[in-house]
Design a protein around this motif. Structure first.
Motif, mmCIF file in Angstrom:
data_model
loop_
_atom_site.group_PDB
_atom_site.id
_atom_site.type_symbol
_atom_site.label_atom_id
_atom_site.label_comp_id
_atom_site.label_asym_id
_atom_site.label_seq_id
_atom_site.Cartn_x
_atom_site.Cartn_y
_atom_site.Cartn_z
ATOM 1 N N VAL A 47 0.857 -1.181 0.000
ATOM 2 C CA VAL A 47 0.000 0.000 0.000
ATOM 3 C C VAL A 47 0.893 1.231 0.000
ATOM 4 O O VAL A 47 1.939 1.251 0.661
ATOM 5 C CB VAL A 47 -0.971 0.009 1.210
ATOM 6 N N THR A 48 0.484 2.247 -0.778
ATOM 7 C CA THR A 48 1.202 3.517 -0.802
ATOM 8 C C THR A 48 0.288 4.567 -0.187
ATOM 9 O O THR A 48 -0.882 4.676 -0.547
ATOM 10 C CB THR A 48 1.586 3.901 -2.244
ATOM 11 N N LEU A 49 0.855 5.312 0.745
ATOM 12 C CA LEU A 49 0.097 6.287 1.519
ATOM 13 C C LEU A 49 0.788 7.643 1.488
ATOM 14 O O LEU A 49 2.014 7.716 1.325
ATOM 15 C CB LEU A 49 -0.009 5.817 2.972
ATOM 16 N N PRO A 50 0.031 8.729 1.676
ATOM 17 C CA PRO A 50 0.668 10.046 1.765
ATOM 18 C C PRO A 50 1.458 10.167 3.067
ATOM 19 O O PRO A 50 1.101 9.565 4.077
ATOM 20 C CB PRO A 50 -0.520 11.018 1.750
ATOM 21 N N SER A 51 2.526 10.936 3.038
ATOM 22 C CA SER A 51 3.339 11.167 4.240
ATOM 23 C C SER A 51 2.617 12.177 5.124
ATOM 24 O O SER A 51 2.975 13.350 5.194
ATOM 25 C CB SER A 51 4.737 11.671 3.868
ATOM 26 N N HIS B 94 10.311 12.412 9.891
ATOM 27 C CA HIS B 94 11.720 12.681 9.590
ATOM 28 C C HIS B 94 12.062 12.871 8.119
ATOM 29 O O HIS B 94 13.226 13.128 7.816
ATOM 30 C CB HIS B 94 12.594 11.584 10.192
ATOM 31 N N THR B 95 11.093 12.763 7.217
ATOM 32 C CA THR B 95 11.425 13.024 5.815
ATOM 33 C C THR B 95 11.243 14.495 5.477
ATOM 34 O O THR B 95 11.553 14.920 4.374
ATOM 35 C CB THR B 95 10.580 12.164 4.850
ATOM 36 N N LEU B 96 10.757 15.262 6.451
ATOM 37 C CA LEU B 96 10.683 16.719 6.333
ATOM 38 C C LEU B 96 9.970 17.173 5.064
ATOM 39 O O LEU B 96 10.386 18.115 4.405
ATOM 40 C CB LEU B 96 12.096 17.312 6.397
ATOM 41 N N GLY B 97 8.896 16.489 4.697
ATOM 42 C CA GLY B 97 8.124 16.854 3.517
ATOM 43 C C GLY B 97 8.786 16.522 2.200
ATOM 44 O O GLY B 97 8.265 16.834 1.140
ATOM 45 N N GLN B 98 9.967 15.911 2.230
ATOM 46 C CA GLN B 98 10.689 15.603 0.994
ATOM 47 C C GLN B 98 10.307 14.247 0.416
ATOM 48 O O GLN B 98 10.827 13.857 -0.620
ATOM 49 C CB GLN B 98 12.189 15.685 1.233
ATOM 50 N N SER B 99 9.424 13.514 1.072
ATOM 51 C CA SER B 99 8.889 12.268 0.547
ATOM 52 C C SER B 99 7.373 12.385 0.633
ATOM 53 O O SER B 99 6.793 12.197 1.701
ATOM 54 C CB SER B 99 9.395 11.066 1.361
ATOM 55 N N PRO B 100 6.711 12.713 -0.485
ATOM 56 C CA PRO B 100 5.271 12.955 -0.427
ATOM 57 C C PRO B 100 4.453 11.704 -0.090
ATOM 58 O O PRO B 100 3.337 11.815 0.417
ATOM 59 C CB PRO B 100 4.922 13.479 -1.815
ATOM 60 N N THR B 101 5.016 10.538 -0.358
ATOM 61 C CA THR B 101 4.336 9.283 -0.043
ATOM 62 C C THR B 101 5.341 8.296 0.534
ATOM 63 O O THR B 101 6.547 8.504 0.455
ATOM 64 C CB THR B 101 3.711 8.635 -1.308
ATOM 65 N N PHE B 102 4.800 7.227 1.110
ATOM 66 C CA PHE B 102 5.627 6.097 1.513
ATOM 67 C C PHE B 102 4.860 4.827 1.198
ATOM 68 O O PHE B 102 3.636 4.842 1.094
ATOM 69 C CB PHE B 102 6.056 6.177 2.981
ATOM 70 N N THR B 103 5.595 3.745 1.029
ATOM 71 C CA THR B 103 4.985 2.467 0.687
ATOM 72 C C THR B 103 5.310 1.449 1.759
ATOM 73 O O THR B 103 6.451 1.353 2.213
ATOM 74 C CB THR B 103 5.511 1.970 -0.683
ATOM 75 N N VAL B 104 4.285 0.704 2.145
ATOM 76 C CA VAL B 104 4.441 -0.399 3.084
ATOM 77 C C VAL B 104 4.300 -1.682 2.283
ATOM 78 O O VAL B 104 3.291 -1.895 1.617
ATOM 79 C CB VAL B 104 3.382 -0.355 4.210
#
Length: 154
Positions: free
Chosen positions: A9-13, A58-68
């Motif tokens: 699943v990909t989700l917004p940060s 901790h990605t400080l807005g530089q990763s708009p999404t993350f994937t689990v």
């Protein structure tokens, strides 16, 4: 028993995504035979919560999404990976007694070790990183389907 199961699943940060990641993982593992509310399920839920919280904070807005990503291999090893596009690797912060944060990676590492697993951090080809935990899997009593693949994008 299944040779290989995967789910992603990909989700917004975003802070709300931490809860969504936990719910997704617990639901997927329940489909694979791990009952919610067990000690192992609760440990995995906490690990996912810490991993997702680290991305959001901790990605400080530089990763708009993350994937689990979840992968179960040969009913022996479960891998839980959280991938983001931020290039900086997590590092252990000095944890002052009064400090409320900086202990996430320590918590994850300890939880993984208690279960007989391990924590890994790897760079991605795209310049980000994947923080993953590999845990031994105790096969559920009932057989699982031979192939399952779930992929959700939000």
């Amino acid at each position: 028993m299944a040779d290989h199961l995967e789910a992603s699943v990909t989700l917004p940060s975003d802070p709300a995504s931490v809860s969504a990641a936990r719910t997704y993982v617990v639901g997927t593992l329940a489909e694979w035979g791990l009952s919610a509310g067990t000690e192992v399920s609760d440990t995995i839920r906490l690990i996912v919560s810490e991993l997702a919280t680290n991305v959001v904070q901790h990605t400080l807005g530089q990763s708009p999404t993350f994937t689990v990503d979840l992968a179960l291999d040969r009913d022996e090893r479960l891998r839980i990976g959280v991938t983001d596009s931020h290039p900086r690797f997590p590092k252990r912060l000095p944890a002052a007694v009064q400090q409320d944060n900086g202990r996430g990676m320590v918590i994850i590492r300890c939880l993984a070790a208690e279960c007989g697993g391990r924590l890994r951090v790897r760079p991605t080809r795209e310049g980000g990183k994947t923080v993953s935990v590999e845990l031994p899997w105790t096969p559920p009593a009932e057989p699982l389907p031979t192939t399952v693949r779930r992929d959700r994008r939000r």
